[in-house]
Design a protein around this motif. Sequence first.
Motif, mmCIF file in Angstrom:
data_model
loop_
_atom_site.group_PDB
_atom_site.id
_atom_site.type_symbol
_atom_site.label_atom_id
_atom_site.label_comp_id
_atom_site.label_asym_id
_atom_site.label_seq_id
_atom_site.Cartn_x
_atom_site.Cartn_y
_atom_site.Cartn_z
ATOM 1 N N LEU A 3 0.829 -1.211 0.000
ATOM 2 C CA LEU A 3 0.000 0.000 0.000
ATOM 3 C C LEU A 3 0.856 1.251 0.000
ATOM 4 N N GLN A 4 1.948 1.203 0.787
ATOM 5 C CA GLN A 4 2.837 2.385 0.821
ATOM 6 C C GLN A 4 3.461 2.630 -0.544
ATOM 7 N N SER A 5 3.868 1.530 -1.200
ATOM 8 C CA SER A 5 4.474 1.667 -2.531
ATOM 9 C C SER A 5 3.445 2.160 -3.546
ATOM 10 N N LEU A 6 2.236 1.570 -3.502
ATOM 11 C CA LEU A 6 1.203 1.973 -4.443
ATOM 12 C C LEU A 6 0.746 3.400 -4.216
ATOM 13 N N GLN A 7 0.787 3.822 -2.935
ATOM 14 C CA GLN A 7 0.394 5.209 -2.623
ATOM 15 C C GLN A 7 1.306 6.183 -3.339
ATOM 16 N N ALA A 8 2.611 5.825 -3.366
ATOM 17 C CA ALA A 8 3.569 6.697 -4.043
ATOM 18 C C ALA A 8 3.383 6.655 -5.562
ATOM 19 N N GLN A 9 3.087 5.459 -6.088
ATOM 20 C CA GLN A 9 2.950 5.320 -7.528
ATOM 21 C C GLN A 9 1.680 5.988 -8.059
ATOM 22 N N LEU A 10 0.589 5.835 -7.313
ATOM 23 C CA LEU A 10 -0.685 6.345 -7.790
ATOM 24 C C LEU A 10 -0.856 7.827 -7.538
ATOM 25 N N ASP A 11 -0.356 8.243 -6.351
ATOM 26 C CA ASP A 11 -0.501 9.641 -5.958
ATOM 27 C C ASP A 11 -1.954 10.094 -6.086
ATOM 28 N N ASP A 12 -2.868 9.175 -5.693
ATOM 29 C CA ASP A 12 -4.299 9.449 -5.813
ATOM 30 C C ASP A 12 -4.997 8.612 -4.756
ATOM 31 N N THR A 13 -5.394 9.280 -3.663
ATOM 32 C CA THR A 13 -5.987 8.557 -2.540
ATOM 33 C C THR A 13 -7.295 7.882 -2.927
ATOM 34 N N VAL A 14 -8.098 8.542 -3.735
ATOM 35 C CA VAL A 14 -9.391 7.975 -4.141
ATOM 36 C C VAL A 14 -9.185 6.704 -4.974
ATOM 37 N N LEU A 15 -8.221 6.757 -5.910
ATOM 38 C CA LEU A 15 -7.954 5.598 -6.752
ATOM 39 C C LEU A 15 -7.380 4.455 -5.911
ATOM 40 N N LEU A 16 -6.504 4.808 -4.927
ATOM 41 C CA LEU A 16 -5.940 3.774 -4.065
ATOM 42 C C LEU A 16 -7.036 3.103 -3.235
ATOM 43 N N ALA A 17 -7.982 3.894 -2.734
ATOM 44 C CA ALA A 17 -9.086 3.313 -1.960
ATOM 45 C C ALA A 17 -9.918 2.370 -2.833
ATOM 46 N N ALA A 18 -10.112 2.761 -4.103
ATOM 47 C CA ALA A 18 -10.858 1.894 -5.019
ATOM 48 C C ALA A 18 -10.095 0.602 -5.284
ATOM 49 N N VAL A 19 -8.760 0.705 -5.386
ATOM 50 C CA VAL A 19 -7.928 -0.483 -5.594
ATOM 51 C C VAL A 19 -8.060 -1.430 -4.405
ATOM 52 N N ILE A 20 -8.002 -0.867 -3.191
ATOM 53 C CA ILE A 20 -8.127 -1.699 -1.987
ATOM 54 C C ILE A 20 -9.489 -2.403 -1.963
ATOM 55 N N HIS A 21 -10.515 -1.651 -2.290
ATOM 56 C CA HIS A 21 -11.867 -2.220 -2.274
ATOM 57 C C HIS A 21 -11.996 -3.346 -3.297
ATOM 58 N N ASP A 22 -11.522 -3.117 -4.531
ATOM 59 C CA ASP A 22 -11.680 -4.118 -5.588
ATOM 60 C C ASP A 22 -10.777 -5.321 -5.369
ATOM 61 N N ALA A 23 -9.600 -5.074 -4.782
ATOM 62 C CA ALA A 23 -8.700 -6.203 -4.498
ATOM 63 C C ALA A 23 -9.336 -7.153 -3.488
ATOM 64 N N GLY A 24 -10.171 -6.615 -2.607
ATOM 65 C CA GLY A 24 -10.836 -7.451 -1.615
ATOM 66 C C GLY A 24 -11.773 -8.469 -2.229
ATOM 67 N N SER A 25 -12.196 -8.252 -3.466
ATOM 68 C CA SER A 25 -13.079 -9.205 -4.147
ATOM 69 C C SER A 25 -12.315 -10.250 -4.954
ATOM 70 N N ALA A 26 -10.998 -10.086 -5.045
ATOM 71 C CA ALA A 26 -10.199 -11.039 -5.809
ATOM 72 C C ALA A 26 -10.092 -12.358 -5.057
ATOM 73 N N ALA A 27 -9.674 -13.418 -5.774
ATOM 74 C CA ALA A 27 -9.516 -14.733 -5.148
ATOM 75 C C ALA A 27 -8.539 -14.647 -3.983
ATOM 76 N N ASP A 28 -7.427 -13.963 -4.180
ATOM 77 C CA ASP A 28 -6.427 -13.748 -3.129
ATOM 78 C C ASP A 28 -6.132 -12.249 -3.085
ATOM 79 N N PRO A 29 -6.776 -11.509 -2.189
ATOM 80 C CA PRO A 29 -6.587 -10.053 -2.144
ATOM 81 C C PRO A 29 -5.120 -9.650 -1.954
ATOM 82 N N ASP A 30 -4.386 -10.355 -1.086
ATOM 83 C CA ASP A 30 -2.973 -10.024 -0.870
ATOM 84 C C ASP A 30 -2.180 -10.179 -2.152
ATOM 85 N N GLN A 31 -2.434 -11.276 -2.855
ATOM 86 C CA GLN A 31 -1.723 -11.544 -4.102
ATOM 87 C C GLN A 31 -2.073 -10.512 -5.164
#
Length: 811
Positions: free
Chosen positions: A28-56
């Motif tokens: 998350l820390q790395s992606l925060q720097a890459q995205l530089d967009d809190t709203v997009l990062l929150a959407a990524v976290i939310h959508d990753a939670g629906s994946a088969a393996d969210p961590d992966q």
Amino acid sequence: LQDRSGKQLQELAAASGFVEVKKTAANLQSLQAQLDDTVLLAAVIHDAGSAADPDQALNGLERLFSVADREQLRGGIAPAGRRRQLLTILGASPFLTGLLCRHTDYFHDLFAAAEIDRRKGEEQMLAELTRLIPEEASFAELQKGLRRYKGREILRIGGRDLCGLAPLPEVADELSSLAAACLEAAYRGCDRLLQHDYGTPQLDEPGDAPEFTIFGMGKLGGRELNFSSDIDLIYFYSSEKGETTGVLNPLGERRNRLRLHQYFCKLAEMITRAISQATEDGFVFRVDLRLRPEGNSGELAISQRSAEVYYESWGQSWERAAMLKARPVAGSLPLGERLLKGLEPFIFRRYLDYAMIEDLKLMKQKIDRSLSREREGELNLKLGRGGIREIEFFIQALQLIYAGRNPALRTRNSLQALQLLQTQGLIKADDSHLLRDAYTFLRTVEHHIQVVQERQTHHLPTRPEELRCLARSCGFAESASFQQVLENYRQGVAAIYRDLFYTSEAETRDDVRPEVSFLLDRNADIDLAKDLLEEKGFRNPDAAYDGLLSLRDGPPHTHLTQRARRQLERIAPLLLQEVLDSPEPDMALINLERFLGVLRARATFYALLAENREIIRMLINLFSTSQFLSRIFIQHPEILDSLVSRSYAVVIKTQEAMETELGDLLTRADDYEEKLEVLRRYRNEEFLRIALNDIQGHTAQAEGTAQLSCLARACLKMALEIARGELIPRFGLPFTPDPQTGEREAAFAIVGMGKLGGMELNYHSDLDIIFIYEGEGETRPGAGTAAERFRLQTNPEYFARLAQRIISILT
């Protein structure tokens, strides 16, 4: 998100359903720097939670940002739909994630160019391969191009599967198309390279050039390939009578000539390496050549004539089953189709072959015994209880039994075959639907297991967290519900499979009365056995005992194979029990002995009877009731298969239905002699159908005579058509003057007299018929007439020939 510490990010990850919270916090820390967009990062976290393996999923996204163009990637995941698709892929398959990270242009192709939304056919894939691989590519360039293309397409097809954009049949079809397109590209490239070294292959006799074809077997042939399947191939070529032209050396001399067999074996070996050899880019598909004639000890490439001789002379049951799915996939497709046409008599037997079921049973028993020694047997989706192999065996067995007489069943695809078997009334609709749903579910799960690491496995994961990820990738929130659905399908498949293949010899023995077991006991006292036979109603116990020995040990002076003897031991108690219960046991046993004595493919017929207890009862009923009908049956034992087909169960058929059935059979006959055989076989089958229904009291007397009359009329009509078709090429058509048109075809009629005219035929009736025709006129050339053979005939001459031919056909 922007101001949270590492610990707070860990707490956020845990609350969002992530398991490896420390790694996720770092991602998350790395992606925060890459995205530089809190709203997009929150959407990524939310959508990753629906994946088969969210961590992966988050870890894969972080890896992708480390190698891909940052702005392109940010733009690619900004749309919600594309973001969810990417995270679904990353969270389900480290293998596909690796492809995206190693080939960053794949991300653009998949999402920006919308490849993930496209379905492709074989022709489109081959066209793309042709553009990708240079026309004069070296062997190394050919291999590299094939592997790059395969990687890109596997990513597209796998992504569509995981994201629910394509159903299983479409996924399997595209994987099969990918393999076929790669094989065709490999064939073209390798053939060009070999011709450069050895010259052009030519036949000894001038004419067409020699041809080479590649058969796809198994799942490739059925267009139902897995993500990590081997491709089963057989290489064939048209003729070995010829050689290559060779190439010119600096002195102008021809060198490097090869006989065609050598050339095509080299071509087969080169194609195999082009596809399956592991290079720095991996492999395209693993190739399995063990299904070829003589397996690993056989030649890599086989001529058409050698293949036909091999299968006709030495082909085994498992090879018949394998050939059900054979499909020419590359090279000369017309050669492949001609070869398959020539092998049809081997693959599809004209008569029911229940011995094939025994071979399939033995194969399944070997699988069961092997799995019973393996702890992971229940984990195997393919070979385990209620698994994919049982569904495939079920389908193939029914096709092998019935597709010889019913070409409509000759399809290579499992799901299509299930539908056809249901349509033809060979399996119940409920069973068909269950098997279809189970097959779709099991194959989908199998795909999602294999796409994780592109491993050739059919096993469910044993670790709880891996099983949970698999369940989620298949649309289940928890593994428990996934396992329950899996178990329900397994139980349903196993029950249907057991009904087809399972026969308990213990149950059979329980059904047999003690006196039957005593009579068949080799250690039984002979005098006591004869006394018992006399007590059971045999008027000649000595002759009956001789018949009993024939039933127990097989016909005299014959050698039974191990399979045939095993089947005879199964059916002998059932046959004898029905004989003892029959109204005329002497006649029943004598006719049964004669019937068993004239059989040729004994193992097949014995197995057929073993699988059809009702047919045994019907057969003995016939043998004990009518000497006339028994004689017909003994003279034509092949009619037994018609009793097992469902046609005998139809009590009443109209004349129109008989004509349609017989007409359909005649259209598939190739020549005059085969048409006669079809006509006579149909007459015998229908005659016995009517008689059996009559014997069992299913028809009233008037209905039976009407049925026999309809049969006679249908046969007369078809005999006229056959005779007419034979005379047209020699004599043309008879014409007569007509006041309106000047000339028309002369009329001809067959008039039924006596019992036929009154629709009152019985089983011993002759056909009293009169031929009537228009006598004025003569024949003219008609369609199909061979001009050089055509001879003018007056109408009386022509119709006399026609009548003679009809009588010859009927008698």
